[in-house]
Design a protein around this motif. Structure first.
Motif, PDB file in Angstrom:
ATOM      1  N   TYR A   1      15.992 -32.077  94.766  1.00 17.32           N
ATOM      2  CA  TYR A   1      16.531 -33.138  94.005  1.00 17.32           C
ATOM      3  C   TYR A   1      17.018 -32.657  92.453  1.00 17.32           C
ATOM      4  N   ASN A   2      16.443 -31.742  92.056  1.00 17.94           N
ATOM      5  CA  ASN A   2      16.751 -31.217  90.765  1.00 17.94           C
ATOM      6  C   ASN A   2      18.041 -30.341  90.622  1.00 17.94           C
TER       7      ASN A   2
ATOM      8  N   ILE B  80      20.680 -33.240  91.270  1.00 15.57           N
ATOM      9  CA  ILE B  80      20.937 -33.874  90.016  1.00 15.57           C
ATOM     10  C   ILE B  80      21.957 -33.037  89.179  1.00 15.57           C
TER      11      ILE B  80
ATOM     12  N   LEU C 139      22.681 -39.920  91.409  1.00 18.21           N
ATOM     13  CA  LEU C 139      21.662 -39.686  90.436  1.00 18.21           C
ATOM     14  C   LEU C 139      20.396 -40.533  90.210  1.00 18.21           C
TER      15      LEU C 139
ATOM     16  N   CYS D 250      18.299 -39.700  93.271  1.00 15.46           N
ATOM     17  CA  CYS D 250      17.401 -38.777  93.151  1.00 15.46           C
ATOM     18  C   CYS D 250      16.423 -38.707  92.126  1.00 15.46           C
ATOM     19  N   LYS D 251      16.662 -39.378  91.110  1.00 14.65           N
ATOM     20  CA  LYS D 251      15.599 -39.412  90.064  1.00 14.65           C
ATOM     21  C   LYS D 251      14.531 -40.464  90.417  1.00 14.65           C
ATOM     22  N   GLU D 252      14.917 -41.202  91.288  1.00 14.76           N
ATOM     23  CA  GLU D 252      13.806 -42.346  91.900  1.00 14.76           C
ATOM     24  C   GLU D 252      12.970 -41.513  92.909  1.00 14.76           C
TER      25      GLU D 252
ATOM     26  N   LEU E  69      12.208 -38.696  92.410  1.00 12.45           N
ATOM     27  CA  LEU E  69      11.190 -37.690  91.955  1.00 12.45           C
ATOM     28  C   LEU E  69      10.338 -38.528  90.793  1.00 12.45           C
TER      29      LEU E  69
ATOM     30  N   ARG F  21      11.215 -40.595  88.464  1.00 11.65           N
ATOM     31  CA  ARG F  21      11.847 -40.759  86.917  1.00 11.65           C
ATOM     32  C   ARG F  21      12.402 -41.985  87.187  1.00 11.65           C
TER      33      ARG F  21
ATOM     34  N   GLU G 280      14.960 -43.372  84.132  1.00 12.71           N
ATOM     35  CA  GLU G 280      15.952 -42.752  84.303  1.00 12.71           C
ATOM     36  C   GLU G 280      17.184 -43.189  85.259  1.00 12.71           C
ATOM     37  N   ALA G 281      16.473 -43.593  86.642  1.00 15.13           N
ATOM     38  CA  ALA G 281      17.077 -43.982  87.534  1.00 15.13           C
ATOM     39  C   ALA G 281      17.403 -45.350  87.314  1.00 15.13           C
TER      40      ALA G 281
ATOM     41  N   ASP H  63      20.681 -45.036  85.256  1.00 16.38           N
ATOM     42  CA  ASP H  63      21.958 -44.631  86.257  1.00 16.38           C
ATOM     43  C   ASP H  63      22.327 -45.860  86.910  1.00 16.38           C
TER      44      ASP H  63
END
Length: 233
Positions: free
Chosen positions: A165-166, A169, A191, A194-196, A198, A200, A203-204, A207
């Motif tokens: 996922y990094n 992103i 984005l 992917c952050k969800e 991880l 995060r 941040e998710a 986005d």
């Protein structure tokens, strides 16, 4: 006075400027004849070589287009067949795109074949191969923005499919930098996803909200609004 202007004797004795220039030019040509001849031949050879080069490149483009059209037809058939036979058809199609890539690597057909090849690998879940194809396209592919966005999106999906996922992103962020309109909106959606994954979530949410701002009438809007609500609890 009859209005005629007398030319001084001194002026009459001076050489005519045009004749002097012509004489000098002739003398220069005589003295440098060999050099001028060699230079002229070199220029002529460059011109002829350039014409031949572009004619050959044009012929290659035409030949590549014929092989590429066959690969595209195979790609279309593979997409319309049942799941049982589509795998075989896609493998056959990859071979045809490989033929374009190997035989005509510098043509537009050869370059865009890398993009189609990446799409097939992605569809088959062959993420490593898809990543290689997309990266190769981005490295030496067509410069048009729309094609680069397609390649970046496919590359992001491939990384996501691998669970990387990094890197996904990082790729989707590039789309927000060069894309336009719905391309950027979709990039923010990717984005957020992917952050969800991880964890995060904050941040998710940011986005997802950017996605809603850019695509408020999207058919996914209601789903994303509920997702934001759940993540903010």
């Amino acid at each position: 006075m009859n209005g005629k202007r007398k030319i001084p004797k001194k002026k009459l004795k001076e050489p005519d400027e045009f004749i002097t220039f012509t004489q000098k030019s002739i003398l220069f040509l005589k003295d440098h004849y060999k050099k001028i001849t060699i230079f002229s031949i070199i220029i002529l050879l460059i011109i002829v070589s350039t014409i031949i080069y572009f004619k050959l490149e044009e012929r290659k483009e035409i030949q590549a287009q014929k092989v590429f059209d066959q690969a595209i037809e195979s790609y279309r058939i593979a997409g319309s067949t049942s799941n049982e036979s589509s795998l075989k058809e896609y493998k056959n199609t990859i071979e045809k795109f490989d033929k374009v890539i190997s035989q005509f690597p510098k043509t537009s057909s050869g370059k865009i074949s890398l993009l189609y090849k990446g799409n097939i690998h992605l569809r088959l879940g062959e993420y490593k191969e898809a990543i290689n194809s997309y990266n190769e396209f981005l490295k030496k592919g067509i410069k048009e923005k729309i094609y680069r966005v397609f390649a970046l999106e496919g590359l992001g999906y491939a990384y996501e499919g691998k669970g990387d996922y990094n890197n996904a992103i990082e790729v989707f962020n590039k789309i927000t930098e060069i894309g336009e309109g719905f391309e950027v909106a979709n990039a923010y959606l990717h984005l957020g996803r992917c952050k969800e994954r991880l964890g995060r979530n904050k941040e998710a949410v940011e986005d997802y909200k950017k996605f809603l701002t850019l695509a408020p009438k999207s058919f996914q809007s209601d789903i994303i609004i509920k997702k934001i609500s759940n993540l903010e609890k």
